[in-house]
Design a protein around this motif. Structure first.
Motif, PDB file in Angstrom:
ATOM      1  N   THR A   9      30.873  41.718   9.890  1.00  0.00           N
ATOM      2  CA  THR A   9      31.669  41.025  10.903  1.00  0.00           C
ATOM      3  C   THR A   9      32.901  40.365  10.307  1.00  0.00           C
ATOM      4  O   THR A   9      33.899  40.193  10.993  1.00  0.00           O
ATOM      5  N   ASN A  10      32.814  39.973   9.054  1.00  0.00           N
ATOM      6  CA  ASN A  10      33.938  39.321   8.376  1.00  0.00           C
ATOM      7  C   ASN A  10      33.889  39.640   6.890  1.00  0.00           C
ATOM      8  O   ASN A  10      32.811  39.783   6.318  1.00  0.00           O
ATOM      9  N   ILE A  11      35.062  39.718   6.278  1.00  0.00           N
ATOM     10  CA  ILE A  11      35.173  39.853   4.828  1.00  0.00           C
ATOM     11  C   ILE A  11      35.718  38.530   4.320  1.00  0.00           C
ATOM     12  O   ILE A  11      36.854  38.156   4.624  1.00  0.00           O
ATOM     13  N   LEU A  12      34.879  37.797   3.584  1.00  0.00           N
ATOM     14  CA  LEU A  12      35.252  36.459   3.121  1.00  0.00           C
ATOM     15  C   LEU A  12      36.117  36.489   1.877  1.00  0.00           C
ATOM     16  O   LEU A  12      37.003  35.652   1.701  1.00  0.00           O
ATOM     17  N   SER A  13      35.836  37.442   0.985  1.00  0.00           N
ATOM     18  CA  SER A  13      36.583  37.550  -0.271  1.00  0.00           C
ATOM     19  C   SER A  13      36.284  38.930  -0.852  1.00  0.00           C
ATOM     20  O   SER A  13      35.625  39.743  -0.213  1.00  0.00           O
ATOM     21  N   GLU A  14      36.747  39.172  -2.070  1.00  0.00           N
ATOM     22  CA  GLU A  14      36.473  40.446  -2.727  1.00  0.00           C
ATOM     23  C   GLU A  14      35.022  40.540  -3.191  1.00  0.00           C
ATOM     24  O   GLU A  14      34.596  41.575  -3.689  1.00  0.00           O
ATOM     25  N   THR A  15      34.244  39.458  -3.027  1.00  0.00           N
ATOM     26  CA  THR A  15      32.847  39.476  -3.467  1.00  0.00           C
ATOM     27  C   THR A  15      31.859  39.104  -2.363  1.00  0.00           C
ATOM     28  O   THR A  15      30.658  39.187  -2.578  1.00  0.00           O
ATOM     29  N   GLU A  16      32.335  38.690  -1.183  1.00  0.00           N
ATOM     30  CA  GLU A  16      31.435  38.226  -0.130  1.00  0.00           C
ATOM     31  C   GLU A  16      31.835  38.757   1.247  1.00  0.00           C
ATOM     32  O   GLU A  16      33.022  38.828   1.577  1.00  0.00           O
ATOM     33  N   VAL A  17      30.804  39.115   2.041  1.00  0.00           N
ATOM     34  CA  VAL A  17      31.006  39.530   3.431  1.00  0.00           C
ATOM     35  C   VAL A  17      29.958  38.850   4.302  1.00  0.00           C
ATOM     36  O   VAL A  17      28.931  38.385   3.809  1.00  0.00           O
ATOM     37  N   ILE A  18      30.235  38.804   5.598  1.00  0.00           N
ATOM     38  CA  ILE A  18      29.261  38.334   6.585  1.00  0.00           C
ATOM     39  C   ILE A  18      28.799  39.554   7.372  1.00  0.00           C
ATOM     40  O   ILE A  18      29.620  40.395   7.763  1.00  0.00           O
ATOM     41  N   ILE A  19      27.471  39.640   7.612  1.00  0.00           N
ATOM     42  CA  ILE A  19      26.938  40.714   8.444  1.00  0.00           C
ATOM     43  C   ILE A  19      26.187  40.114   9.634  1.00  0.00           C
ATOM     44  O   ILE A  19      25.730  38.973   9.591  1.00  0.00           O
ATOM     45  N   SER A  20      26.089  40.909  10.691  1.00  0.00           N
ATOM     46  CA  SER A  20      25.290  40.504  11.842  1.00  0.00           C
ATOM     47  C   SER A  20      23.832  40.480  11.420  1.00  0.00           C
ATOM     48  O   SER A  20      23.418  41.230  10.541  1.00  0.00           O
ATOM     49  N   GLY A  21      23.065  39.608  12.032  1.00  0.00           N
ATOM     50  CA  GLY A  21      21.646  39.490  11.689  1.00  0.00           C
ATOM     51  C   GLY A  21      21.426  38.415  10.652  1.00  0.00           C
ATOM     52  O   GLY A  21      22.159  38.319   9.672  1.00  0.00           O
ATOM     53  N   VAL A  62      26.337  47.947  -2.957  1.00  0.00           N
ATOM     54  CA  VAL A  62      25.043  47.272  -2.829  1.00  0.00           C
ATOM     55  C   VAL A  62      25.309  45.775  -2.880  1.00  0.00           C
ATOM     56  O   VAL A  62      26.020  45.302  -3.758  1.00  0.00           O
ATOM     57  N   LEU A  63      24.750  45.048  -1.895  1.00  0.00           N
ATOM     58  CA  LEU A  63      24.964  43.606  -1.830  1.00  0.00           C
ATOM     59  C   LEU A  63      23.640  42.875  -1.730  1.00  0.00           C
ATOM     60  O   LEU A  63      22.651  43.425  -1.252  1.00  0.00           O
ATOM     61  N   LYS A  64      23.640  41.625  -2.183  1.00  0.00           N
ATOM     62  CA  LYS A  64      22.425  40.804  -2.089  1.00  0.00           C
ATOM     63  C   LYS A  64      22.719  39.580  -1.233  1.00  0.00           C
ATOM     64  O   LYS A  64      23.873  39.205  -1.023  1.00  0.00           O
ATOM     65  N   TYR A  72      23.555  35.329  11.474  1.00  0.00           N
ATOM     66  CA  TYR A  72      24.370  36.104  10.533  1.00  0.00           C
ATOM     67  C   TYR A  72      23.953  35.763   9.106  1.00  0.00           C
ATOM     68  O   TYR A  72      23.248  34.792   8.858  1.00  0.00           O
ATOM     69  N   THR A  73      24.388  36.618   8.171  1.00  0.00           N
ATOM     70  CA  THR A  73      24.031  36.435   6.761  1.00  0.00           C
ATOM     71  C   THR A  73      25.259  36.658   5.895  1.00  0.00           C
ATOM     72  O   THR A  73      26.062  37.557   6.161  1.00  0.00           O
ATOM     73  N   ILE A  74      25.401  35.841   4.877  1.00  0.00           N
ATOM     74  CA  ILE A  74      26.466  36.031   3.886  1.00  0.00           C
ATOM     75  C   ILE A  74      25.867  36.840   2.735  1.00  0.00           C
ATOM     76  O   ILE A  74      24.841  36.466   2.164  1.00  0.00           O
ATOM     77  N   LEU A  75      26.497  37.973   2.437  1.00  0.00           N
ATOM     78  CA  LEU A  75      26.077  38.824   1.324  1.00  0.00           C
ATOM     79  C   LEU A  75      27.101  38.724   0.213  1.00  0.00           C
ATOM     80  O   LEU A  75      28.292  38.512   0.467  1.00  0.00           O
ATOM     81  N   GLU A  76      26.644  38.920  -1.035  1.00  0.00           N
ATOM     82  CA  GLU A  76      27.556  38.895  -2.174  1.00  0.00           C
ATOM     83  C   GLU A  76      27.325  40.111  -3.061  1.00  0.00           C
ATOM     84  O   GLU A  76      26.244  40.692  -3.067  1.00  0.00           O
ATOM     85  N   SER A  77      28.349  40.451  -3.811  1.00  0.00           N
ATOM     86  CA  SER A  77      28.281  41.620  -4.683  1.00  0.00           C
ATOM     87  C   SER A  77      27.404  41.347  -5.902  1.00  0.00           C
ATOM     88  O   SER A  77      27.059  40.197  -6.196  1.00  0.00           O
ATOM     89  N   GLU A  78      27.072  42.433  -6.604  1.00  0.00           N
ATOM     90  CA  GLU A  78      26.242  42.346  -7.807  1.00  0.00           C
ATOM     91  C   GLU A  78      27.006  41.674  -8.941  1.00  0.00           C
ATOM     92  O   GLU A  78      28.226  41.758  -9.011  1.00  0.00           O
ATOM     93  N   VAL A  79      26.281  41.034  -9.838  1.00  0.00           N
ATOM     94  CA  VAL A  79      26.876  40.492 -11.053  1.00  0.00           C
ATOM     95  C   VAL A  79      27.087  41.670 -12.002  1.00  0.00           C
ATOM     96  O   VAL A  79      26.162  42.426 -12.276  1.00  0.00           O
TER      97      VAL A  79
END
Length: 131
Positions: A9-21, A62-64, A72-79
């Motif tokens: 639903t939103n791209i917060l930064s180059e490492t984080e996004v928001i998804i529905s659910g 792949v995001l965690k 909604y949930t905030i996901l972040e990229s892998e380290v």
């Protein structure tokens, strides 16, 4: 969109996004998600019968889970790299390395259809599934 599919639903930064659910979908902090490329997939086909054995969808990344909200949930990229800027000494470690015997295959037919990651841009509206 399928029952276990969500969207960015939103791209917060180059490492984080928001998804529905979120909590409503039963997400846990240990969940891992794949961002799919809906237009890119490979059919695994039996060459003798032409029967489709499986469809393997390509994924962008792949995001965690970083944080779960009610809807909604905030996901972040892998380290990709971890280091200690205060480390003075580096210690080498050795581990056993296994090398497999190569098969005598026709190299022109090698195509790892199970390596599903592709290098497509992530966009709002992309489909996301739990791994």
């Amino acid at each position: 969109m399928g029952e276990n599919e969500y969207v960015i639903t939103n791209i917060l930064s180059e490492t984080e996004v928001i998804i529905s659910g979120g909590k409503d979908a039963g997400f846990k902090t240990s969940d891992i998600f794949l961002i799919l490329d809906d237009d890119k997939y490979i059919k695994i086909i039996n060459p003798k019968t032409n029967k489709v054995l499986d469809i393997v969808y390509m994924y962008k990344d792949v995001l965690k889970v970083k944080e779960i909200k009610d809807f909604y949930t905030i996901l972040e990229s892998e380290v990709t790299e971890t280091y200690n800027p205060f480390a003075q000494v580096q210690v080498s470690s050795y581990a056993d390395v296994s090398i497999r015997k190569k098969l005598n295959v026709d190299a022109s037919q090698v195509n790892n259809v199970l390596n599903q990651r592709i290098n497509s841009k992530i966009r709002i509206g992309d489909t996301v599934v739990k791994k």
